[in-house]
Design a protein around this motif. Structure first.
Motif, mmCIF file in Angstrom:
data_model
loop_
_atom_site.group_PDB
_atom_site.id
_atom_site.type_symbol
_atom_site.label_atom_id
_atom_site.label_comp_id
_atom_site.label_asym_id
_atom_site.label_seq_id
_atom_site.Cartn_x
_atom_site.Cartn_y
_atom_site.Cartn_z
ATOM 1 N N TYR A 2 10.903 15.015 -20.050
ATOM 2 C CA TYR A 2 11.442 14.448 -20.299
ATOM 3 C C TYR A 2 10.979 14.508 -18.063
ATOM 4 O O TYR A 2 10.460 15.747 -17.855
ATOM 5 N N TYR A 3 10.443 13.539 -17.582
ATOM 6 C CA TYR A 3 9.564 13.731 -15.800
ATOM 7 C C TYR A 3 9.836 13.615 -15.487
ATOM 8 O O TYR A 3 10.913 12.054 -15.233
ATOM 9 N N GLU A 4 10.515 14.105 -13.887
ATOM 10 C CA GLU A 4 10.402 13.340 -12.697
ATOM 11 C C GLU A 4 9.583 13.743 -11.351
ATOM 12 O O GLU A 4 10.041 14.830 -10.667
ATOM 13 N N HIS A 5 9.328 12.583 -10.673
ATOM 14 C CA HIS A 5 8.014 13.006 -9.972
ATOM 15 C C HIS A 5 8.106 11.853 -8.987
ATOM 16 O O HIS A 5 8.660 10.765 -8.725
ATOM 17 N N PHE A 6 7.739 12.305 -7.814
ATOM 18 C CA PHE A 6 7.828 12.144 -6.565
ATOM 19 C C PHE A 6 6.310 11.505 -6.379
ATOM 20 O O PHE A 6 5.586 11.966 -6.675
ATOM 21 N N TYR A 7 6.406 10.570 -5.816
ATOM 22 C CA TYR A 7 5.143 10.233 -5.180
ATOM 23 C C TYR A 7 4.658 9.449 -3.655
ATOM 24 O O TYR A 7 5.598 8.245 -3.833
ATOM 25 N N MET A 8 3.735 9.294 -3.541
ATOM 26 C CA MET A 8 3.981 8.607 -1.750
ATOM 27 C C MET A 8 2.798 7.811 -1.670
ATOM 28 O O MET A 8 1.865 8.108 -1.727
ATOM 29 N N ALA A 9 2.289 6.877 -0.460
ATOM 30 C CA ALA A 9 1.231 6.186 -0.339
ATOM 31 C C ALA A 9 0.769 6.174 1.526
ATOM 32 O O ALA A 9 2.000 5.996 1.693
ATOM 33 N N GLU A 10 0.587 6.816 2.353
ATOM 34 C CA GLU A 10 0.540 6.331 3.557
ATOM 35 C C GLU A 10 -0.176 5.041 4.059
ATOM 36 O O GLU A 10 -1.246 4.958 3.770
ATOM 37 N N LEU A 11 -0.024 4.072 4.406
ATOM 38 C CA LEU A 11 0.353 2.617 4.601
ATOM 39 C C LEU A 11 -1.089 2.297 6.384
ATOM 40 O O LEU A 11 -0.067 2.613 6.787
ATOM 41 N N THR A 12 -1.800 2.555 6.012
ATOM 42 C CA THR A 12 -3.116 1.869 7.418
ATOM 43 C C THR A 12 -4.030 0.648 6.985
ATOM 44 O O THR A 12 -4.167 0.612 5.700
ATOM 45 N N GLY A 13 -4.083 0.224 8.558
ATOM 46 C CA GLY A 13 -4.902 -1.139 7.997
ATOM 47 C C GLY A 13 -7.126 -0.638 7.558
ATOM 48 O O GLY A 13 -6.863 -0.886 7.186
ATOM 49 N N SER A 14 -6.620 0.925 8.755
ATOM 50 C CA SER A 14 -7.926 1.940 8.363
ATOM 51 C C SER A 14 -8.327 1.680 7.084
ATOM 52 O O SER A 14 -9.593 1.817 6.438
ATOM 53 N N LYS A 15 -7.351 1.894 5.373
ATOM 54 C CA LYS A 15 -7.968 1.908 4.505
ATOM 55 C C LYS A 15 -8.054 0.915 3.148
ATOM 56 O O LYS A 15 -8.260 0.823 2.587
ATOM 57 N N VAL A 20 -9.413 -3.413 8.328
ATOM 58 C CA VAL A 20 -8.313 -4.060 9.381
ATOM 59 C C VAL A 20 -7.910 -3.213 10.413
ATOM 60 O O VAL A 20 -7.967 -1.853 10.784
ATOM 61 N N HIS A 21 -8.356 -3.616 11.735
ATOM 62 C CA HIS A 21 -7.300 -3.429 13.091
ATOM 63 C C HIS A 21 -5.783 -3.450 13.293
ATOM 64 O O HIS A 21 -6.041 -5.328 13.376
ATOM 65 N N THR A 22 -5.112 -3.165 12.940
ATOM 66 C CA THR A 22 -3.561 -3.928 13.470
ATOM 67 C C THR A 22 -3.149 -2.523 14.323
ATOM 68 O O THR A 22 -3.367 -1.103 13.421
ATOM 69 N N ASN A 23 -1.218 -2.842 14.064
ATOM 70 C CA ASN A 23 -0.824 -1.764 14.714
ATOM 71 C C ASN A 23 0.529 -1.997 13.415
ATOM 72 O O ASN A 23 1.247 -0.446 14.319
ATOM 73 N N ALA A 24 0.155 -2.186 12.498
ATOM 74 C CA ALA A 24 1.163 -1.811 11.757
ATOM 75 C C ALA A 24 0.508 -0.642 11.327
ATOM 76 O O ALA A 24 -0.535 -0.224 10.940
ATOM 77 N N ASP A 25 1.552 0.025 9.996
ATOM 78 C CA ASP A 25 1.889 0.885 9.319
ATOM 79 C C ASP A 25 3.060 0.835 8.466
ATOM 80 O O ASP A 25 3.900 0.716 8.796
ATOM 81 N N GLY A 26 3.219 2.471 7.500
ATOM 82 C CA GLY A 26 3.538 2.441 7.177
ATOM 83 C C GLY A 26 3.692 3.268 5.781
ATOM 84 O O GLY A 26 2.668 4.352 5.090
#
Length: 138
Positions: A2-15, A20-26
Motif C-alpha cells: 500500500y502506497y500513498e504519495h504526493f506529486y506536484m508540478a509547477e506550471l509555467t509558460g516557459s515549459k 509561450v510568454h504569459t503572466n499566468a502560472d500555477g
C-alpha cells in the motif's frame, strides 16, 4: 503493498513546447491513494481566466506526448473551475489515449518514473499556455 504519495508540478509558460510568454502560472498537486485506487488532484492557476482544457500527457522535456488523463474541459458537466482552482479524482475509467482500458497503476507507474506532465490549454494558447512535469513531492 500500500502506497500513498504526493506529486506536484509547477506550471509555467516557459515549459511549453514551444515556450509561450504569459503572466499566468500555477501549481498542480496529486495525492495517490492506491488503497482507494484513485488519484486526487488540485490545480491552482493565477492570471488565467480562459482555461479550455487540462490534461496529463506522457512525454519528457521538450517533447509533447499523447494525453493520458483529462482533468478539466470547458463545458463538461463533470468538470469544474472556480476562482483559479480545478480539483477532482482520477480513476481507471478516466484514462485516455494509450492508457485507455488499463488499470490506474499504469498511470501511477508513469508518475513514479517521471514520464508525465500537466498541460493547461487556453483560448489564447490552444496547444498549451502552462506546462509542468509531475514530480514526487513526498
Amino acid at each position: 503493498m500500500y502506497y500513498e504519495h504526493f506529486y506536484m508540478a509547477e506550471l509555467t509558460g516557459s515549459k511549453e513546447v514551444p515556450p509561450v510568454h504569459t503572466n499566468a502560472d500555477g501549481v498542480a498537486l496529486f495525492y495517490v491513494d492506491e488503497k482507494k485506487d484513485n488519484i486526487r488532484y488540485r490545480l491552482n492557476v493565477n492570471n488565467l481566466t480562459s482555461i479550455e482544457q487540462v490534461n496529463i500527457h506522457l512525454g519528457r522535456r521538450n517533447i509533447t506526448g499523447p494525453d493520458v488523463a483529462l482533468l478539466y474541459e470547458s463545458g463538461n458537466r463533470n468538470s469544474s473551475y472556480d476562482n483559479g482552482i480545478i480539483e477532482g479524482f482520477i480513476t481507471a475509467k478516466d484514462l485516455i489515449g494509450p492508457l485507455t482500458g488499463k488499470p490506474l497503476s499504469s498511470l501511477i507507474n508513469d508518475l513514479r518514473a517521471g514520464k508525465v506532465f500537466v498541460n493547461v490549454k487556453s483560448l489564447k494558447y490552444p496547444n498549451g499556455e502552462l506546462r509542468g512535469k509531475i514530480v514526487q513531492n513526498g
